[in-house]
Design a protein around this motif. Structure first.
Motif, short mmCIF file in Angstrom:
data_model
loop_
_atom_site.label_atom_id
_atom_site.label_comp_id
_atom_site.label_asym_id
_atom_site.label_seq_id
_atom_site.Cartn_x
_atom_site.Cartn_y
_atom_site.Cartn_z
N SER A 147 0.80 -1.04 0.08
CA SER A 147 0.04 0.23 0.07
C SER A 147 0.91 1.31 -0.21
N HIS A 148 2.29 1.13 0.12
CA HIS A 148 3.16 2.18 0.38
C HIS A 148 3.86 2.40 -1.16
N ALA A 149 3.60 1.44 -2.04
CA ALA A 149 4.60 1.24 -3.31
C ALA A 149 4.57 2.37 -4.16
N ASN A 150 3.77 3.49 -4.19
CA ASN A 150 3.85 4.48 -4.87
C ASN A 150 5.35 5.46 -4.36
N GLY A 151 5.54 5.11 -3.19
CA GLY A 151 6.78 5.77 -2.67
C GLY A 151 8.09 5.05 -3.40
N LEU A 152 7.79 3.79 -3.59
CA LEU A 152 9.07 3.28 -4.34
C LEU A 152 9.41 3.69 -5.71
N ASP A 153 8.24 4.36 -6.29
CA ASP A 153 8.44 5.08 -7.68
C ASP A 153 9.32 6.38 -7.46
N PHE A 154 8.97 6.93 -6.34
CA PHE A 154 9.83 7.98 -6.05
C PHE A 154 11.18 7.68 -5.91
N LEU A 155 11.32 6.77 -5.17
CA LEU A 155 12.73 6.44 -4.52
C LEU A 155 13.70 5.78 -5.88
N ALA A 156 13.01 5.35 -7.00
CA ALA A 156 13.72 4.49 -7.94
C ALA A 156 14.88 5.27 -8.26
N SER A 157 14.87 6.30 -8.86
CA SER A 157 16.17 7.15 -9.61
C SER A 157 17.06 7.57 -8.37
N VAL A 158 16.79 7.82 -7.07
CA VAL A 158 17.58 8.26 -6.15
C VAL A 158 18.73 6.72 -5.70
N LEU A 159 17.71 5.75 -5.76
CA LEU A 159 18.38 4.50 -5.31
C LEU A 159 19.44 3.99 -6.43
N ALA A 198 14.02 -4.46 1.34
CA ALA A 198 12.64 -4.25 1.34
C ALA A 198 11.97 -5.54 1.45
N PHE A 199 10.61 -5.51 1.64
CA PHE A 199 9.94 -6.84 1.84
C PHE A 199 8.93 -6.88 0.80
N PHE A 200 8.95 -6.65 -0.51
CA PHE A 200 7.97 -6.79 -1.54
C PHE A 200 7.98 -8.09 -2.15
N GLY A 201 8.84 -8.96 -1.99
CA GLY A 201 9.04 -10.15 -2.83
C GLY A 201 8.64 -9.77 -4.21
N ARG A 202 7.86 -10.45 -4.99
CA ARG A 202 7.63 -10.55 -6.46
C ARG A 202 7.14 -8.98 -6.82
N ARG A 235 18.92 -4.17 12.28
CA ARG A 235 19.38 -2.73 12.39
C ARG A 235 19.79 -2.20 11.19
N PHE A 236 19.19 -0.94 10.94
CA PHE A 236 19.39 -0.13 9.58
C PHE A 236 19.94 1.16 10.05
N HIS A 237 20.76 1.54 9.14
CA HIS A 237 21.07 3.08 9.45
C HIS A 237 20.04 4.08 9.05
N VAL A 238 19.30 4.07 7.86
CA VAL A 238 18.24 4.98 7.61
C VAL A 238 17.17 4.44 6.96
N LEU A 239 15.82 4.50 7.61
CA LEU A 239 14.60 4.11 6.93
C LEU A 239 14.19 5.03 6.13
N LEU A 240 13.58 4.73 4.97
CA LEU A 240 13.15 5.68 3.82
C LEU A 240 11.62 5.42 3.88
N ALA A 241 11.11 6.43 3.92
CA ALA A 241 9.63 6.42 3.91
C ALA A 241 8.93 7.58 3.18
N PRO A 242 9.30 7.65 1.71
CA PRO A 242 8.51 8.67 0.97
C PRO A 242 7.13 8.58 0.91
N LEU A 243 6.16 9.52 1.00
CA LEU A 243 4.81 9.38 0.93
C LEU A 243 4.42 10.57 -0.22
N PRO A 244 4.24 10.28 -1.53
CA PRO A 244 3.65 11.10 -2.50
C PRO A 244 2.48 11.50 -2.07
N ASP A 245 1.95 12.69 -2.37
CA ASP A 245 0.88 13.51 -1.86
C ASP A 245 -0.32 12.96 -2.78
N THR A 246 -1.07 11.75 -2.29
CA THR A 246 -2.21 11.39 -2.68
C THR A 246 -3.34 11.47 -1.34
#
Length: 180
Positions: A100-112, A126-130, A161-172
């Motif tokens: 349900s947060h997948a649209n945030g991945l679209d935002f992250l793709a170019s940065v990643l 990530a925990f998205f599997g297929r 343990r992670f150093h940075v958690l990413l949580a972009p939320l496009p404005d929807t």
């Protein structure tokens, strides 16, 4: 619930239920489940005249004719120590959202793409599997796991343990109801 004759009823809600069916950024099956719940079960809950409790003022705004209470969102557990910041090994990024947060991945793709292709020792979990977009799945350093049940996820996170958690939320409209 009626048989119990409660003195008060509180309904805790953490999604933009009344409008979720129209939020095309959500997976179709999730939209269908939320639409069914909103159509068939939510009215039965609201018949009990509950106080609506939510971790988002946007959600509370969907229930203008009901008593409402704002509840600060839960905090993620803080690591008991921070040795992972000094330990040798990769710098670990993570996106712990669900589909349900997948649209945030679209935002992250170019940065990643830039960060993971930089040659630095960086991983992305990530925990998205297929369902992880191929654009991200093919990048070096990606650790993609199958989605877990809530109990298994909590158990797994207790030792991660992670150093940075990413949580972009496009404005929807749906994301406007998300809490911290």
């Amino acid at each position: 619930l009626r048989a119990l004759h409660p003195e008060a009823v509180y309904y805790l809600v953490d999604d933009m239920l009344p409008l979720a069916h129209a939020c095309l950024e959500l997976p179709a099956e999730y939209r269908r489940r939320l639409a069914h719940f909103t159509r068939d079960l939510l009215p039965r809950i609201l018949d009990h005249n509950p106080t609506v409790v939510a971790p988002s003022r946007a959600i509370l705004g969907l229930f203008p004719d009901r008593p409402c209470e704002y509840l600060d969102p839960a905090f993620l557990p803080v690591a008991s120590n921070h040795q992972h910041f000094a330990a040798a090994g990769p710098f670990r990024l993570a996106f712990l959202g669900t589909r349900s947060h997948a649209n945030g991945l679209d935002f992250l793709a170019s940065v990643l793409e830039q960060v993971l292709a930089s040659g630095q020792n960086i991983t992305f979990t990530a925990f998205f599997g297929r369902y992880l977009p191929a654009r991200i799945a093919r990048l070096p350093g990606v650790e993609n796991h199958a989605p877990l049940s809530w109990a298994a996820y909590r158990e797994r996170m207790a030792g991660e343990r992670f150093h940075v958690l990413l949580a972009p939320l496009p404005d929807t409209p749906f994301n406007r109801g998300r809490s911290l």
